[in-house]
Write an enzyme that holds these catalytic residues in place. Structure first.
Site, PDB file in Angstrom:
ATOM      1  N   SER A  12       0.842  -1.196   0.000  1.00 49.07           N
ATOM      2  CA  SER A  12       0.000   0.000   0.000  1.00 49.07           C
ATOM      3  C   SER A  12       0.873   1.240   0.000  1.00 49.07           C
ATOM      4  O   SER A  12       1.677   1.437   0.927  1.00 49.07           O
ATOM      5  CB  SER A  12      -0.912   0.015   1.220  1.00 49.07           C
ATOM      6  OG  SER A  12      -1.505   1.297   1.369  1.00 49.07           O
ATOM      7  N   HIS A  37      -1.158  -1.183  -4.377  1.00 51.30           N
ATOM      8  CA  HIS A  37      -2.450  -0.887  -3.762  1.00 51.30           C
ATOM      9  C   HIS A  37      -2.544   0.608  -3.449  1.00 51.30           C
ATOM     10  O   HIS A  37      -1.662   1.169  -2.794  1.00 51.30           O
ATOM     11  CB  HIS A  37      -2.598  -1.712  -2.487  1.00 51.30           C
ATOM     12  CG  HIS A  37      -3.966  -1.680  -1.886  1.00 51.30           C
ATOM     13  ND1 HIS A  37      -5.012  -2.449  -2.365  1.00 51.30           N
ATOM     14  CD2 HIS A  37      -4.474  -0.981  -0.834  1.00 51.30           C
ATOM     15  CE1 HIS A  37      -6.099  -2.233  -1.633  1.00 51.30           C
ATOM     16  NE2 HIS A  37      -5.802  -1.339  -0.695  1.00 51.30           N
ATOM     17  N   ASP A  39      -4.895   3.354  -1.655  1.00 54.21           N
ATOM     18  CA  ASP A  39      -6.002   3.567  -0.720  1.00 54.21           C
ATOM     19  C   ASP A  39      -6.577   4.971  -0.891  1.00 54.21           C
ATOM     20  O   ASP A  39      -5.926   5.967  -0.539  1.00 54.21           O
ATOM     21  CB  ASP A  39      -5.511   3.393   0.722  1.00 54.21           C
ATOM     22  CG  ASP A  39      -5.256   1.937   1.074  1.00 54.21           C
ATOM     23  OD1 ASP A  39      -6.178   1.126   0.912  1.00 54.21           O
ATOM     24  OD2 ASP A  39      -4.136   1.622   1.517  1.00 54.21           O
ATOM     25  N   MET A  41      -9.278   7.656   0.252  1.00 58.19           N
ATOM     26  CA  MET A  41     -10.124   7.968   1.404  1.00 58.19           C
ATOM     27  C   MET A  41     -10.661   9.393   1.275  1.00 58.19           C
ATOM     28  O   MET A  41      -9.955  10.281   0.788  1.00 58.19           O
ATOM     29  CB  MET A  41      -9.331   7.833   2.705  1.00 58.19           C
ATOM     30  CG  MET A  41      -8.659   6.493   2.869  1.00 58.19           C
ATOM     31  SD  MET A  41      -7.775   6.397   4.444  1.00 58.19           S
ATOM     32  CE  MET A  41      -6.843   4.885   4.205  1.00 58.19           C
ATOM     33  N   HIS A  70      -8.521   1.080  -4.178  1.00 51.65           N
ATOM     34  CA  HIS A  70      -9.497   0.764  -3.143  1.00 51.65           C
ATOM     35  C   HIS A  70     -10.209   2.052  -2.743  1.00 51.65           C
ATOM     36  O   HIS A  70      -9.613   2.915  -2.086  1.00 51.65           O
ATOM     37  CB  HIS A  70      -8.754   0.140  -1.957  1.00 51.65           C
ATOM     38  CG  HIS A  70      -9.627  -0.208  -0.801  1.00 51.65           C
ATOM     39  ND1 HIS A  70      -9.119  -0.614   0.413  1.00 51.65           N
ATOM     40  CD2 HIS A  70     -10.984  -0.215  -0.640  1.00 51.65           C
ATOM     41  CE1 HIS A  70     -10.100  -0.846   1.256  1.00 51.65           C
ATOM     42  NE2 HIS A  70     -11.246  -0.608   0.649  1.00 51.65           N
ATOM     43  N   MET A  72     -12.402   3.950  -0.558  1.00 56.06           N
ATOM     44  CA  MET A  72     -13.066   4.081   0.747  1.00 56.06           C
ATOM     45  C   MET A  72     -13.774   5.431   0.758  1.00 56.06           C
ATOM     46  O   MET A  72     -13.411   6.351   1.503  1.00 56.06           O
ATOM     47  CB  MET A  72     -12.037   3.964   1.875  1.00 56.06           C
ATOM     48  CG  MET A  72     -11.535   2.549   2.059  1.00 56.06           C
ATOM     49  SD  MET A  72     -10.136   2.427   3.201  1.00 56.06           S
ATOM     50  CE  MET A  72      -8.786   2.598   2.030  1.00 56.06           C
ATOM     51  N   MET A 141     -11.605  -6.429   5.013  1.00 57.10           N
ATOM     52  CA  MET A 141     -10.876  -5.503   5.877  1.00 57.10           C
ATOM     53  C   MET A 141     -10.597  -6.189   7.219  1.00 57.10           C
ATOM     54  O   MET A 141     -11.527  -6.621   7.901  1.00 57.10           O
ATOM     55  CB  MET A 141     -11.691  -4.229   6.111  1.00 57.10           C
ATOM     56  CG  MET A 141     -11.972  -3.416   4.851  1.00 57.10           C
ATOM     57  SD  MET A 141     -10.468  -2.831   4.027  1.00 57.10           S
ATOM     58  CE  MET A 141      -9.735  -1.815   5.321  1.00 57.10           C
ATOM     59  N   GLY A 146      -9.460   3.408   7.235  1.00 54.21           N
ATOM     60  CA  GLY A 146      -9.204   4.819   7.498  1.00 54.21           C
ATOM     61  C   GLY A 146      -7.769   5.168   7.805  1.00 54.21           C
ATOM     62  O   GLY A 146      -7.320   6.256   7.483  1.00 54.21           O
ATOM     63  N   GLY A 149      -1.366   0.994   9.786  1.00 51.90           N
ATOM     64  CA  GLY A 149      -0.687   0.683  11.030  1.00 51.90           C
ATOM     65  C   GLY A 149      -1.546   0.141  12.151  1.00 51.90           C
ATOM     66  O   GLY A 149      -1.086   0.055  13.292  1.00 51.90           O
ATOM     67  N   ASP A 177      -6.848  -6.700   3.632  1.00 52.27           N
ATOM     68  CA  ASP A 177      -6.312  -5.350   3.810  1.00 52.27           C
ATOM     69  C   ASP A 177      -6.350  -4.977   5.285  1.00 52.27           C
ATOM     70  O   ASP A 177      -7.423  -4.797   5.856  1.00 52.27           O
ATOM     71  CB  ASP A 177      -7.143  -4.354   2.990  1.00 52.27           C
ATOM     72  CG  ASP A 177      -6.524  -2.962   2.939  1.00 52.27           C
ATOM     73  OD1 ASP A 177      -5.515  -2.733   3.635  1.00 52.27           O
ATOM     74  OD2 ASP A 177      -7.055  -2.108   2.207  1.00 52.27           O
ATOM     75  N   GLY A 178      -5.154  -4.894   5.890  1.00 48.34           N
ATOM     76  CA  GLY A 178      -5.071  -4.437   7.262  1.00 48.34           C
ATOM     77  C   GLY A 178      -4.291  -5.353   8.176  1.00 48.34           C
ATOM     78  O   GLY A 178      -4.638  -6.523   8.335  1.00 48.34           O
ATOM     79  N   SER A 200       2.926  -0.740   6.217  1.00 47.21           N
ATOM     80  CA  SER A 200       4.111  -0.575   7.055  1.00 47.21           C
ATOM     81  C   SER A 200       4.978  -1.822   7.067  1.00 47.21           C
ATOM     82  O   SER A 200       6.212  -1.734   7.166  1.00 47.21           O
ATOM     83  CB  SER A 200       3.704  -0.186   8.481  1.00 47.21           C
ATOM     84  OG  SER A 200       2.766  -1.108   9.007  1.00 47.21           O
TER      85      SER A 200
END
Length: 232
Positions: A12, A37, A39, A41, A70, A72, A141, A146, A149, A177-178, A200
């Site tokens: 990501s 990826h 993200d 938002m 993605h 969001m 998810m 949002g 980390g 994802d996450g 990360s």
């Protein structure tokens, strides 16, 4: 973009150096990333603001693999064409983001992209039964969307296992994802996931001037996930 269930690592760029996206993307791809990826938002559907279509268009020439966008955001539909035109290969929208997700998925495919559906940790899988034939990817998810980390939510392992059974032999990727690390990746690979988003866990300790760290991080996640597959 052909389909297979091999383990794919999708770093990501939310965890990359924002001032140097071009070289960051080149570095992670050179070090073994399968997808990139992105993200997106909106500060409304999720409590953060990130990237718009112009950013996606700017980084597209640097991406030689798969641009995995993605969204969001809510509403979604009026932005699909812009992200498609910016070069997205996959566009994923959230089941929770609008009232007519079937229409949204049709619009994504109509724009020439693979259609993904994301599920928040608190969302069950019952609502997707009639959507399966509109899908190329389901993104589970394993943190609340949002922020990068966050810690992995273990209750989602069972969700992935049930999704994999529901999908059967349909050519649908299961993306996670996450909170993906070498410790959590094998849990999801064993449950049936094949695309692992990591922020990360890929970028920590490395840089465009020290990219070998990215490679070691990617390899550690992939090796752990593939080992879990072998043990099945």
């Amino acid at each position: 973009m052909s389909f297979d269930r091999s383990i794919k690592i999708a770093p990501s760029i939310l965890s990359a150096d924002f001032a140097d996206f071009g070289r960051e993307i080149q570095a992670i791809e050179a070090q073994g990333a399968d997808w990139v990826h992105v993200d997106v938002m909106d500060g409304h559907f999720v409590p953060n603001l990130t990237f718009g279509p112009p950013l996606c268009k700017a980084i597209r020439p640097h991406i030689k693999t798969v641009m995995d966008v993605h969204l969001m955001i809510s509403p979604v539909d009026q932005y699909i064409d812009a992200y498609a035109e910016a070069g997205a290969d996959v566009i994923t929208a959230h089941l929770e983001a609008g009232p007519h997700i079937h229409r949204t998925l049709q619009a994504i495919r109509g724009a020439g992209c693979k259609a993904g559906l994301a599920l928040n940790p608190g969302t069950g899988i019952e609502q997707i039964d009639y959507l399966l034939d509109q899908l190329d990817l389901i993104c589970v998810m394993t943190v609340n969307p949002g922020f990068g980390g966050q810690k992995f939510i273990h209750s989602q392992i069972d969700k992935v296992r049930k999704l994999r059974a529901m999908i059967g032999d349909r050519p649908i990727h299961i993306e996670i994802d996450g909170g993906i690390t070498p410790e959590t990746a094998p849990l999801m690979a064993a449950a049936g996931a094949d695309v692992l988003v990591a922020g990360s866990a890929v970028f920590k300790g490395g840089s465009v001037t020290n990219p070998d760290v990215y490679g070691r991080n990617i390899t550690a996640i992939r090796t752990a996930a593939e080992a879990a597959r072998v043990k099945e």
